[in-house]
Design a protein around this motif. Structure first.
Motif, PDB file in Angstrom:
ATOM      1  N   ARG A  51      70.921  74.834  22.031  1.00 26.95           N
ATOM      2  CA  ARG A  51      70.680  76.385  21.802  1.00 26.95           C
ATOM      3  C   ARG A  51      68.928  76.342  21.864  1.00 26.95           C
ATOM      4  N   SER A  52      68.191  75.342  22.254  1.00 25.83           N
ATOM      5  CA  SER A  52      66.544  75.641  22.333  1.00 25.83           C
ATOM      6  C   SER A  52      66.452  76.846  23.093  1.00 25.83           C
ATOM      7  N   ARG A  53      65.723  77.880  22.836  1.00 21.84           N
ATOM      8  CA  ARG A  53      65.284  78.781  23.451  1.00 21.84           C
ATOM      9  C   ARG A  53      64.561  78.467  24.832  1.00 21.84           C
ATOM     10  N   PHE A  54      63.804  77.497  24.626  1.00 24.15           N
ATOM     11  CA  PHE A  54      62.762  77.107  25.859  1.00 24.15           C
ATOM     12  C   PHE A  54      63.623  76.468  26.915  1.00 24.15           C
ATOM     13  N   VAL A  55      64.784  76.279  26.954  1.00 26.56           N
ATOM     14  CA  VAL A  55      65.580  75.621  27.903  1.00 26.56           C
ATOM     15  C   VAL A  55      65.992  76.805  28.909  1.00 26.56           C
ATOM     16  N   GLU A  56      66.347  78.120  28.375  1.00 23.82           N
ATOM     17  CA  GLU A  56      66.572  79.135  28.850  1.00 23.82           C
ATOM     18  C   GLU A  56      65.259  79.564  30.012  1.00 23.82           C
ATOM     19  N   HIS A  57      64.208  79.203  29.199  1.00 25.19           N
ATOM     20  CA  HIS A  57      62.745  79.687  29.958  1.00 25.19           C
ATOM     21  C   HIS A  57      62.672  78.951  31.578  1.00 25.19           C
ATOM     22  N   LEU A  58      63.374  77.540  31.325  1.00 29.08           N
ATOM     23  CA  LEU A  58      63.347  76.787  32.680  1.00 29.08           C
ATOM     24  C   LEU A  58      64.231  77.146  33.599  1.00 29.08           C
ATOM     25  N   ARG A  59      65.337  77.556  33.303  1.00 23.74           N
ATOM     26  CA  ARG A  59      66.048  78.310  34.263  1.00 23.74           C
ATOM     27  C   ARG A  59      65.265  79.255  35.139  1.00 23.74           C
ATOM     28  N   GLY A  60      64.502  80.025  34.634  1.00 22.74           N
ATOM     29  CA  GLY A  60      63.940  81.192  35.555  1.00 22.74           C
ATOM     30  C   GLY A  60      62.502  80.508  35.945  1.00 22.74           C
ATOM     31  N   GLU A  61      61.773  79.761  35.578  1.00 21.29           N
ATOM     32  CA  GLU A  61      60.501  79.132  35.795  1.00 21.29           C
ATOM     33  C   GLU A  61      60.467  77.730  35.293  1.00 21.29           C
ATOM     34  N   PRO A  62      60.692  76.657  36.455  1.00 21.03           N
ATOM     35  CA  PRO A  62      60.614  75.293  35.824  1.00 21.03           C
ATOM     36  C   PRO A  62      59.196  74.747  35.730  1.00 21.03           C
ATOM     37  N   ARG A  63      58.162  75.241  36.094  1.00 23.68           N
ATOM     38  CA  ARG A  63      56.899  75.040  36.034  1.00 23.68           C
ATOM     39  C   ARG A  63      56.560  74.707  34.424  1.00 23.68           C
ATOM     40  N   VAL A  64      56.033  73.617  34.109  1.00 23.69           N
ATOM     41  CA  VAL A  64      55.671  73.336  32.583  1.00 23.69           C
ATOM     42  C   VAL A  64      54.264  72.507  32.568  1.00 23.69           C
ATOM     43  N   GLU A  82      51.042  68.270  34.277  1.00 21.30           N
ATOM     44  CA  GLU A  82      51.411  69.635  34.872  1.00 21.30           C
ATOM     45  C   GLU A  82      52.435  69.176  35.797  1.00 21.30           C
ATOM     46  N   GLY A  83      53.724  69.928  35.933  1.00 21.08           N
ATOM     47  CA  GLY A  83      54.905  69.417  36.584  1.00 21.08           C
ATOM     48  C   GLY A  83      56.081  70.505  36.544  1.00 21.08           C
ATOM     49  N   ARG A  84      57.243  69.879  36.738  1.00 18.89           N
ATOM     50  CA  ARG A  84      58.414  70.819  36.890  1.00 18.89           C
ATOM     51  C   ARG A  84      59.534  70.056  35.876  1.00 18.89           C
ATOM     52  N   ALA A  85      60.232  70.903  35.314  1.00 22.89           N
ATOM     53  CA  ALA A  85      61.233  70.480  34.189  1.00 22.89           C
ATOM     54  C   ALA A  85      62.696  70.603  35.090  1.00 22.89           C
ATOM     55  N   GLU A  86      63.367  69.653  35.031  1.00 18.42           N
ATOM     56  CA  GLU A  86      64.579  69.593  35.654  1.00 18.42           C
ATOM     57  C   GLU A  86      65.755  69.369  34.581  1.00 18.42           C
ATOM     58  N   ILE A  87      66.883  70.328  34.558  1.00 14.80           N
ATOM     59  CA  ILE A  87      67.939  70.076  33.604  1.00 14.80           C
ATOM     60  C   ILE A  87      69.005  68.997  34.165  1.00 14.80           C
ATOM     61  N   VAL A  88      68.815  67.677  33.646  1.00 15.15           N
ATOM     62  CA  VAL A  88      69.509  66.528  34.140  1.00 15.15           C
ATOM     63  C   VAL A  88      71.056  66.847  34.032  1.00 15.15           C
ATOM     64  N   GLU A  89      71.301  67.117  32.555  1.00 16.94           N
ATOM     65  CA  GLU A  89      72.761  67.524  32.169  1.00 16.94           C
ATOM     66  C   GLU A  89      72.579  68.232  30.967  1.00 16.94           C
TER      67      GLU A  89
END
Length: 148
Positions: A51-64, A82-89
């Motif tokens: 339920r980490s809030r920041f994971v939802e941020h990554l769905r709309g904007e993967p840059r981190v 500087e890069g991009r986050a991917e949800i592996v699972e």
């Protein structure tokens, strides 16, 4: 003010240095969260709660951006990614490689207490995030000449 070699970066990130992960909220504002990290020499992995809030941020904007800094003692090593986050699972219960990474981090950051914490929360779903680096900036030491 020398840069760190790839070996020095891996050595530094293998310590219990806390990573500060910056994401972009849906309203465009910044969001920064401290996280445990795992570096494989090419990418950084983070295992947030389901339920980490920041994971939802990554769905709309993967840059981190990720900042890791040794602020105490000598050296003052810094790694900025500087890069991009991917949800592996996820969110899933940890098994396999994800669990291996979680155990390594729990022991590195918390020793026996970290492993006990992990064991007591195994029934909680988590994500596995992979941060792919676009740019890495490193340095060690004091004042950089460009600042005069």
């Amino acid at each position: 003010m020398p840069q760190l070699s790839p070996e020095q970066v891996s050595e530094f990130l293998a310590t219990p240095v806390i990573a500060r992960l910056a994401t972009v909220k849906p309203d465009g504002g910044p969001y920064v969260v401290p996280v445990w990290q795992h570096w494989d020499g090419e990418a950084m992995y983070v295992i947030p709660r389901g339920r980490s809030r920041f994971v939802e941020h990554l769905r709309g904007e993967p840059r981190v951006a990720v900042s890791c800094a040794a602020d105490v003692g000598s050296g003052h090593r810094r790694v900025l990614i500087e890069g991009r986050a991917e949800i592996v699972e996820g969110p899933v219960l940890m098994t396999g490689w994800m669990l291996d990474i979680a155990r390594e981090m729990a022991e590195r950051y918390g020793g026996d207490a970290g492993l006990r914490y992990l064991d007591s929360t195994m029934h909680k779903p988590r994500y596995l995030l992979r941060i792919v680096t676009d740019k890495t900036t490193t340095w060690e030491g004091g004042w950089h000449p460009r600042y005069g």
